[in-house]
Design a protein around this motif. Structure first.
Motif, PDB file in Angstrom:
ATOM      1  N   SER A 391       0.731  -1.374  -0.056  1.00 38.46           N
ATOM      2  CA  SER A 391       0.033  -0.131  -0.266  1.00 38.46           C
ATOM      3  C   SER A 391       0.843   1.310   0.123  1.00 38.46           C
ATOM      4  O   SER A 391       1.973   1.255   0.255  1.00 38.46           O
ATOM      5  CB  SER A 391      -0.855   0.083   1.275  1.00 38.46           C
ATOM      6  OG  SER A 391      -0.123  -0.538   2.274  1.00 38.46           O
ATOM      7  N   ARG A 392       0.476   2.331  -0.422  1.00 39.26           N
ATOM      8  CA  ARG A 392       1.045   3.651  -0.275  1.00 39.26           C
ATOM      9  C   ARG A 392       0.959   4.110   1.102  1.00 39.26           C
ATOM     10  O   ARG A 392       0.016   3.619   1.869  1.00 39.26           O
ATOM     11  CB  ARG A 392       0.365   4.467  -1.266  1.00 39.26           C
ATOM     12  CG  ARG A 392       0.669   4.349  -2.739  1.00 39.26           C
ATOM     13  CD  ARG A 392      -0.097   5.492  -3.511  1.00 39.26           C
ATOM     14  NE  ARG A 392       0.532   5.163  -4.921  1.00 39.26           N
ATOM     15  CZ  ARG A 392       1.714   5.486  -5.517  1.00 39.26           C
ATOM     16  NH1 ARG A 392       2.613   5.931  -4.767  1.00 39.26           N
ATOM     17  NH2 ARG A 392       2.034   5.142  -6.876  1.00 39.26           N
ATOM     18  N   ASP A 394       0.327   6.306   3.996  1.00 37.77           N
ATOM     19  CA  ASP A 394      -0.925   7.323   4.223  1.00 37.77           C
ATOM     20  C   ASP A 394      -0.769   7.550   5.732  1.00 37.77           C
ATOM     21  O   ASP A 394      -0.101   6.773   6.450  1.00 37.77           O
ATOM     22  CB  ASP A 394      -2.080   6.793   3.603  1.00 37.77           C
ATOM     23  CG  ASP A 394      -2.534   5.152   4.327  1.00 37.77           C
ATOM     24  OD1 ASP A 394      -3.031   4.393   3.620  1.00 37.77           O
ATOM     25  OD2 ASP A 394      -2.076   4.910   5.684  1.00 37.77           O
ATOM     26  N   ARG A 395      -1.791   8.222   6.215  1.00 39.55           N
ATOM     27  CA  ARG A 395      -1.620   8.903   7.638  1.00 39.55           C
ATOM     28  C   ARG A 395      -1.891   7.574   8.387  1.00 39.55           C
ATOM     29  O   ARG A 395      -1.731   7.680   9.557  1.00 39.55           O
ATOM     30  CB  ARG A 395      -2.871   9.751   7.748  1.00 39.55           C
ATOM     31  CG  ARG A 395      -2.266  11.370   7.332  1.00 39.55           C
ATOM     32  CD  ARG A 395      -1.445  11.746   8.353  1.00 39.55           C
ATOM     33  NE  ARG A 395      -0.714  13.063   7.925  1.00 39.55           N
ATOM     34  CZ  ARG A 395       0.123  13.659   8.682  1.00 39.55           C
ATOM     35  NH1 ARG A 395       0.719  13.326   9.330  1.00 39.55           N
ATOM     36  NH2 ARG A 395       0.545  14.777   8.067  1.00 39.55           N
ATOM     37  N   ASN A 397      -0.851   4.402   8.141  1.00 43.45           N
ATOM     38  CA  ASN A 397       0.458   3.504   8.458  1.00 43.45           C
ATOM     39  C   ASN A 397       1.569   4.224   8.816  1.00 43.45           C
ATOM     40  O   ASN A 397       2.526   3.873   8.802  1.00 43.45           O
ATOM     41  CB  ASN A 397       0.623   2.463   7.141  1.00 43.45           C
ATOM     42  CG  ASN A 397       0.742   3.240   5.879  1.00 43.45           C
ATOM     43  OD1 ASN A 397       1.158   4.323   5.716  1.00 43.45           O
ATOM     44  ND2 ASN A 397       0.036   2.606   4.906  1.00 43.45           N
ATOM     45  N   LEU A 398       1.508   5.686   8.750  1.00 40.92           N
ATOM     46  CA  LEU A 398       2.607   6.442   8.770  1.00 40.92           C
ATOM     47  C   LEU A 398       3.358   6.296   9.916  1.00 40.92           C
ATOM     48  O   LEU A 398       4.565   6.151  10.037  1.00 40.92           O
ATOM     49  CB  LEU A 398       2.199   7.880   8.705  1.00 40.92           C
ATOM     50  CG  LEU A 398       3.412   8.850   9.029  1.00 40.92           C
ATOM     51  CD1 LEU A 398       4.265   8.724   7.866  1.00 40.92           C
ATOM     52  CD2 LEU A 398       2.724  10.343   8.922  1.00 40.92           C
ATOM     53  N   TRP A 424       6.542  12.248   6.221  1.00 39.29           N
ATOM     54  CA  TRP A 424       5.654  12.459   5.473  1.00 39.29           C
ATOM     55  C   TRP A 424       5.747  13.643   4.392  1.00 39.29           C
ATOM     56  O   TRP A 424       5.296  13.450   3.243  1.00 39.29           O
ATOM     57  CB  TRP A 424       4.518  13.207   6.420  1.00 39.29           C
ATOM     58  CG  TRP A 424       3.170  13.107   5.672  1.00 39.29           C
ATOM     59  CD1 TRP A 424       2.491  14.517   5.451  1.00 39.29           C
ATOM     60  CD2 TRP A 424       2.288  12.342   5.154  1.00 39.29           C
ATOM     61  NE1 TRP A 424       1.262  14.428   4.809  1.00 39.29           N
ATOM     62  CE2 TRP A 424       1.072  13.114   4.585  1.00 39.29           C
ATOM     63  CE3 TRP A 424       2.236  10.975   5.037  1.00 39.29           C
ATOM     64  CZ2 TRP A 424       0.067  12.446   4.059  1.00 39.29           C
ATOM     65  CZ3 TRP A 424       1.176  10.324   4.273  1.00 39.29           C
ATOM     66  CH2 TRP A 424       0.185  11.107   3.765  1.00 39.29           C
ATOM     67  N   SER A 428       5.520  13.656   0.150  1.00 43.64           N
ATOM     68  CA  SER A 428       4.560  14.604  -0.386  1.00 43.64           C
ATOM     69  C   SER A 428       5.289  15.301  -1.608  1.00 43.64           C
ATOM     70  O   SER A 428       4.376  16.026  -2.259  1.00 43.64           O
ATOM     71  CB  SER A 428       3.975  15.553   0.587  1.00 43.64           C
ATOM     72  OG  SER A 428       3.448  14.560   1.605  1.00 43.64           O
ATOM     73  N   GLN A 433       7.431   8.997  -3.980  1.00 46.21           N
ATOM     74  CA  GLN A 433       6.521   8.192  -3.529  1.00 46.21           C
ATOM     75  C   GLN A 433       7.183   7.056  -2.486  1.00 46.21           C
ATOM     76  O   GLN A 433       8.341   6.727  -2.742  1.00 46.21           O
ATOM     77  CB  GLN A 433       5.784   7.454  -4.754  1.00 46.21           C
ATOM     78  CG  GLN A 433       6.642   7.067  -5.814  1.00 46.21           C
ATOM     79  CD  GLN A 433       6.040   6.656  -7.047  1.00 46.21           C
ATOM     80  OE1 GLN A 433       4.681   6.248  -6.807  1.00 46.21           O
ATOM     81  NE2 GLN A 433       6.490   6.846  -8.108  1.00 46.21           N
ATOM     82  N   TRP A 435       6.018   3.212  -0.647  1.00 52.34           N
ATOM     83  CA  TRP A 435       5.104   2.199  -0.533  1.00 52.34           C
ATOM     84  C   TRP A 435       5.472   1.366   0.807  1.00 52.34           C
ATOM     85  O   TRP A 435       6.792   1.198   1.112  1.00 52.34           O
ATOM     86  CB  TRP A 435       5.329   1.253  -1.646  1.00 52.34           C
ATOM     87  CG  TRP A 435       4.940   1.508  -3.092  1.00 52.34           C
ATOM     88  CD1 TRP A 435       3.761   1.848  -3.505  1.00 52.34           C
ATOM     89  CD2 TRP A 435       5.695   2.095  -3.996  1.00 52.34           C
ATOM     90  NE1 TRP A 435       3.590   2.334  -4.801  1.00 52.34           N
ATOM     91  CE2 TRP A 435       4.903   2.395  -5.115  1.00 52.34           C
ATOM     92  CE3 TRP A 435       7.225   2.317  -4.282  1.00 52.34           C
ATOM     93  CZ2 TRP A 435       5.437   2.914  -6.351  1.00 52.34           C
ATOM     94  CZ3 TRP A 435       7.483   2.442  -5.433  1.00 52.34           C
ATOM     95  CH2 TRP A 435       6.763   3.089  -6.335  1.00 52.34           C
TER      96      TRP A 435
END
Lengths: 537, 78
Positions: A391-392, A394-395, A397-398, A424, A428, A433, A435
């Motif tokens: 997955s990318r 994101d908030r 799994n940060l 983060w 951004s 990117q 993963w």
């Protein structure tokens, strides 16, 4: 004067090609002093300090010419020179220092030459020992043994005509020897030593053909020149094994018969435990070798293949041009000395890890064998039904991703440490990117255990900025699947920004099998693949 | 290979000039790279190739490809 050495160093064979420059004649001290201050060295990888004892240590000349001398004066001069070398050493990659020897044609008074603190040979030894001691703390200084060069040359080392015409104190043969030795050591410095020797059995490790002659008629050890030579050859191989070179077997034989001889023959020097891998069967040798190399996670360029059979050598040379497949000596009596003549196992250090290397490979394969209980590792892996979930970042799994980023040491490419907000913000940015990967199998879910971040470069290129994986999921080719995924997703020429740390050797060992060369960090797409036992979703 | 052919490949290796330029008539001053170090390299390579030893006087007396070829032929009987 060593000018004739330049052309030999620059020759492509043996590698590496060395482009060298020679500093002005008889100005070693001035040159070293100048180098310590100036930045003329900045582009040189290696500095070689090749001096003669009489040329660099003026007090030594007195001994040679039977004049009164003071030993302390001699040793002080050695210390001075060593100090100059140490100062220069900080400015260059590697310093090679040739130890001192008197050429064999110069016969000092033999009855006196080793006399304590008086004889020429005695003092020369003291000088070399002093030099070695003074340079011991400089870790990039390597002292080369000139005495050994002379002794192992076995041809005239001196040509009076060259001395008379050009003050060259060495023969062509000596320069060839010197160039070969220098290049061999440089290959060691560059980590280009071969790491694995794959051996045939019949007429290589032992005399005779076990399938026909039977174990009791093999020529090995005993009061037989042929048998003695094979045993001595095995002892040489065992010495390589003890200093960290792996051994493997590849032989066309009945496996049980061959192993029985390896385990039971009273004169065998090498036993089962000495081999990190083996393929004893009737399959194509190139095929077998491919398997061994893959199993031990090495590259063909790290491998030597020894086989008495010309056709087998030819096959392997054709399949693996990078594997060193030398012709064995015609006479088996020359086998024992042959390994050293290959000049391909150079190293600058032997560590405890090196000495235990074969054991660690064996432990690993035993562990796997016990886990799989029946069948091969591949079957075992396939039975696990592994899924790699991507997955990318994101908030959600940060937090876990940041933990992983900051905790992972061994399988971590760049060891970049960032807090949540930094990570983060980084991902951004345009063209960036990240993963995160989790691994599940029929026994459970490991959760997030891997992370790859990448940035697009100009045109067709992209760079992996982070590539890390928890050691909990190592050994299942998860890393292959991760890299395969990134390669597909980015659809670009992939580079890696590898940064070596004290602990990320496991990552290095993985990525070494992928990149075309370390410098560019460019990965070879042909070496990236999805392991069949890993499903990616 | 004839003596000249062997000499040609040695010259090519040491001086880096094409074989076609290494003719019997070519003299030392026609090759920019044939300096005193190259001269010694040539002599050392020739000695190794033909398994013979040139004296200092012979070495100093070589001023053309022909000088060298004739010297080798004389010394080795080739």
């Amino acid at each position: 004067m060593v000018e004739p050495l330049l052309r030999l160093l620059a020759a492509p064979c043996p590698p590496p090609v060395v482009y060298a420059r020679i500093t002005p004649f008889n100005q070693v001290r001035q040159t070293l002093a100048g180098m310590a201050g100036a930045d003329q060295l900045s582009r040189a990888e290696t500095l070689m300090v090749w001096t003669t004892p009489q040329g660099s240590i003026p007090a030594f000349l007195k001994i040679q010419e039977f004049e009164p001398f003071d030993l302390n004066e001699v040793l002080d001069e050695v210390d001075q020179l060593a100090g100059m070398i140490r100062r220069v050493a900080g400015r260059v990659g590697t310093v090679l220092v040739l130890s001192w020897a008197t050429p064999p044609y110069r016969r000092w008074v033999q009855a006196m030459t080793l006399r304590h603190e008086k004889g020429l040979a005695n003092i020369l030894m003291r000088m070399n020992l002093r030099l070695a001691e003074a340079l011991d703390k400089s870790h990039n200084v390597i002292l080369l043994d000139c005495q050994y060069w002379y002794a192992s040359l076995q041809k005239p080392a001196y040509d009076g005509k060259l001395q008379a015409l050009a003050k060259v104190a060495y023969s062509r043969d000596f320069f060839m020897k010197a160039a070969a030795e220098i290049k061999a050591v440089l290959r060691g410095v560059r980590g280009e030593a071969r790491k694995l020797v794959i051996c045939d059995l019949d007429n290589t490790l032992w005399g005779g053909v076990i399938g026909e002659d039977g174990s009791e008629h093999l020529r090995l050890g005993g009061h037989d020149g042929v048998g003695e030579s094979h045993a001595a050859f095995q002892r040489e191989l065992r010495m390589l094994r003890k200093r960290g070179v792996l051994l493997a077997l590849c032989s066309k034989n009945d496996s049980d018969t061959a192993w029985e001889a390896i385990d039971q023959h009273p004169e065998m020097v090498l036993r089962r435990k000495d081999f990190a891998s083996a393929r004893i069967n009737w399959n194509d040798k190139a095929e077998n070798i491919a398997q061994i190399v893959k199993e031990l996670n090495l590259l063909p360029k790290s491998v030597v293949f020894l086989d008495d059979h010309p056709a087998e050598r030819d096959r392997v040379r054709q399949a693996f041009p990078d594997i060193l497949t030398p012709d064995l000596p015609v006479d088996v009596a020359d086998y024992p000395a042959f390994l050293a003549s290959l000049h391909c196992f150079e190293t600058v250090n032997i560590t405890d890890e090196d000495m235990a290397r074969t054991d660690s490979y064996l432990n690993e394969s035993e562990r796997r064998a016990s886990v799989s209980a029946s069948g091969s590792v591949q079957e075992w892996l396939a039975s696990l039904e592994i899924t790699l979930n991507v997955s990318r970042l994101d908030r959600g799994n940060l937090i876990r991703a940041t933990q992983l980023l900051n905790k992972t040491n061994q399988f971590n490419m760049a060891t970049r440490r960032m807090d949540q907000e930094e990570l983060w913000r980084w991902c951004s940015l345009p063209g960036h990117q990240t993963w995160v990967f989790s691994v599940a199998d029929r026994l459970g879910d490991s959760g997030i255990t891997g992370l790859i971040s990448a940035e697009s470069l100009d045109g067709q290129d992209a760079r992996l900025t982070d590539f890390l994986m928890s050691c909990r999921v190592m050994g299942k080719q998860i890393e292959e699947a991760m890299l395969h995924f990134a390669n597909e997703a980015l659809a670009a020429r992939l580079h890696v920004a590898f940064r070596k740390t004290e602990r990320n050797q496991p990552f290095l060992e993985f990525i070494q099998t992928k990149w075309i060369d370390e410098k560019s960090g460019l990965l070879d797409p042909a070496r990236m693949f999805r392991p069949q036992h890993v499903k990616i979703q | 290979m004839s003596v000249l052919e062997k000499i040609q490949s040695i010259f090519t290796k040491v001086l880096g000039v094409p074989k076609s330029e290494i003719v019997l008539e070519a003299s030392r001053n026609q090759f920019a790279g044939w300096d005193s170090w190259a001269h010694l390299d040539l002599v050392m390579e020739v000695e190794a190739e033909f398994n013979c030893s040139l004296t200092m006087a012979e070495t100093a007396g070589i001023n053309s490809v022909r000088d060298l070829a004739e010297l080798i032929s004389r010394k080795t009987g080739q």
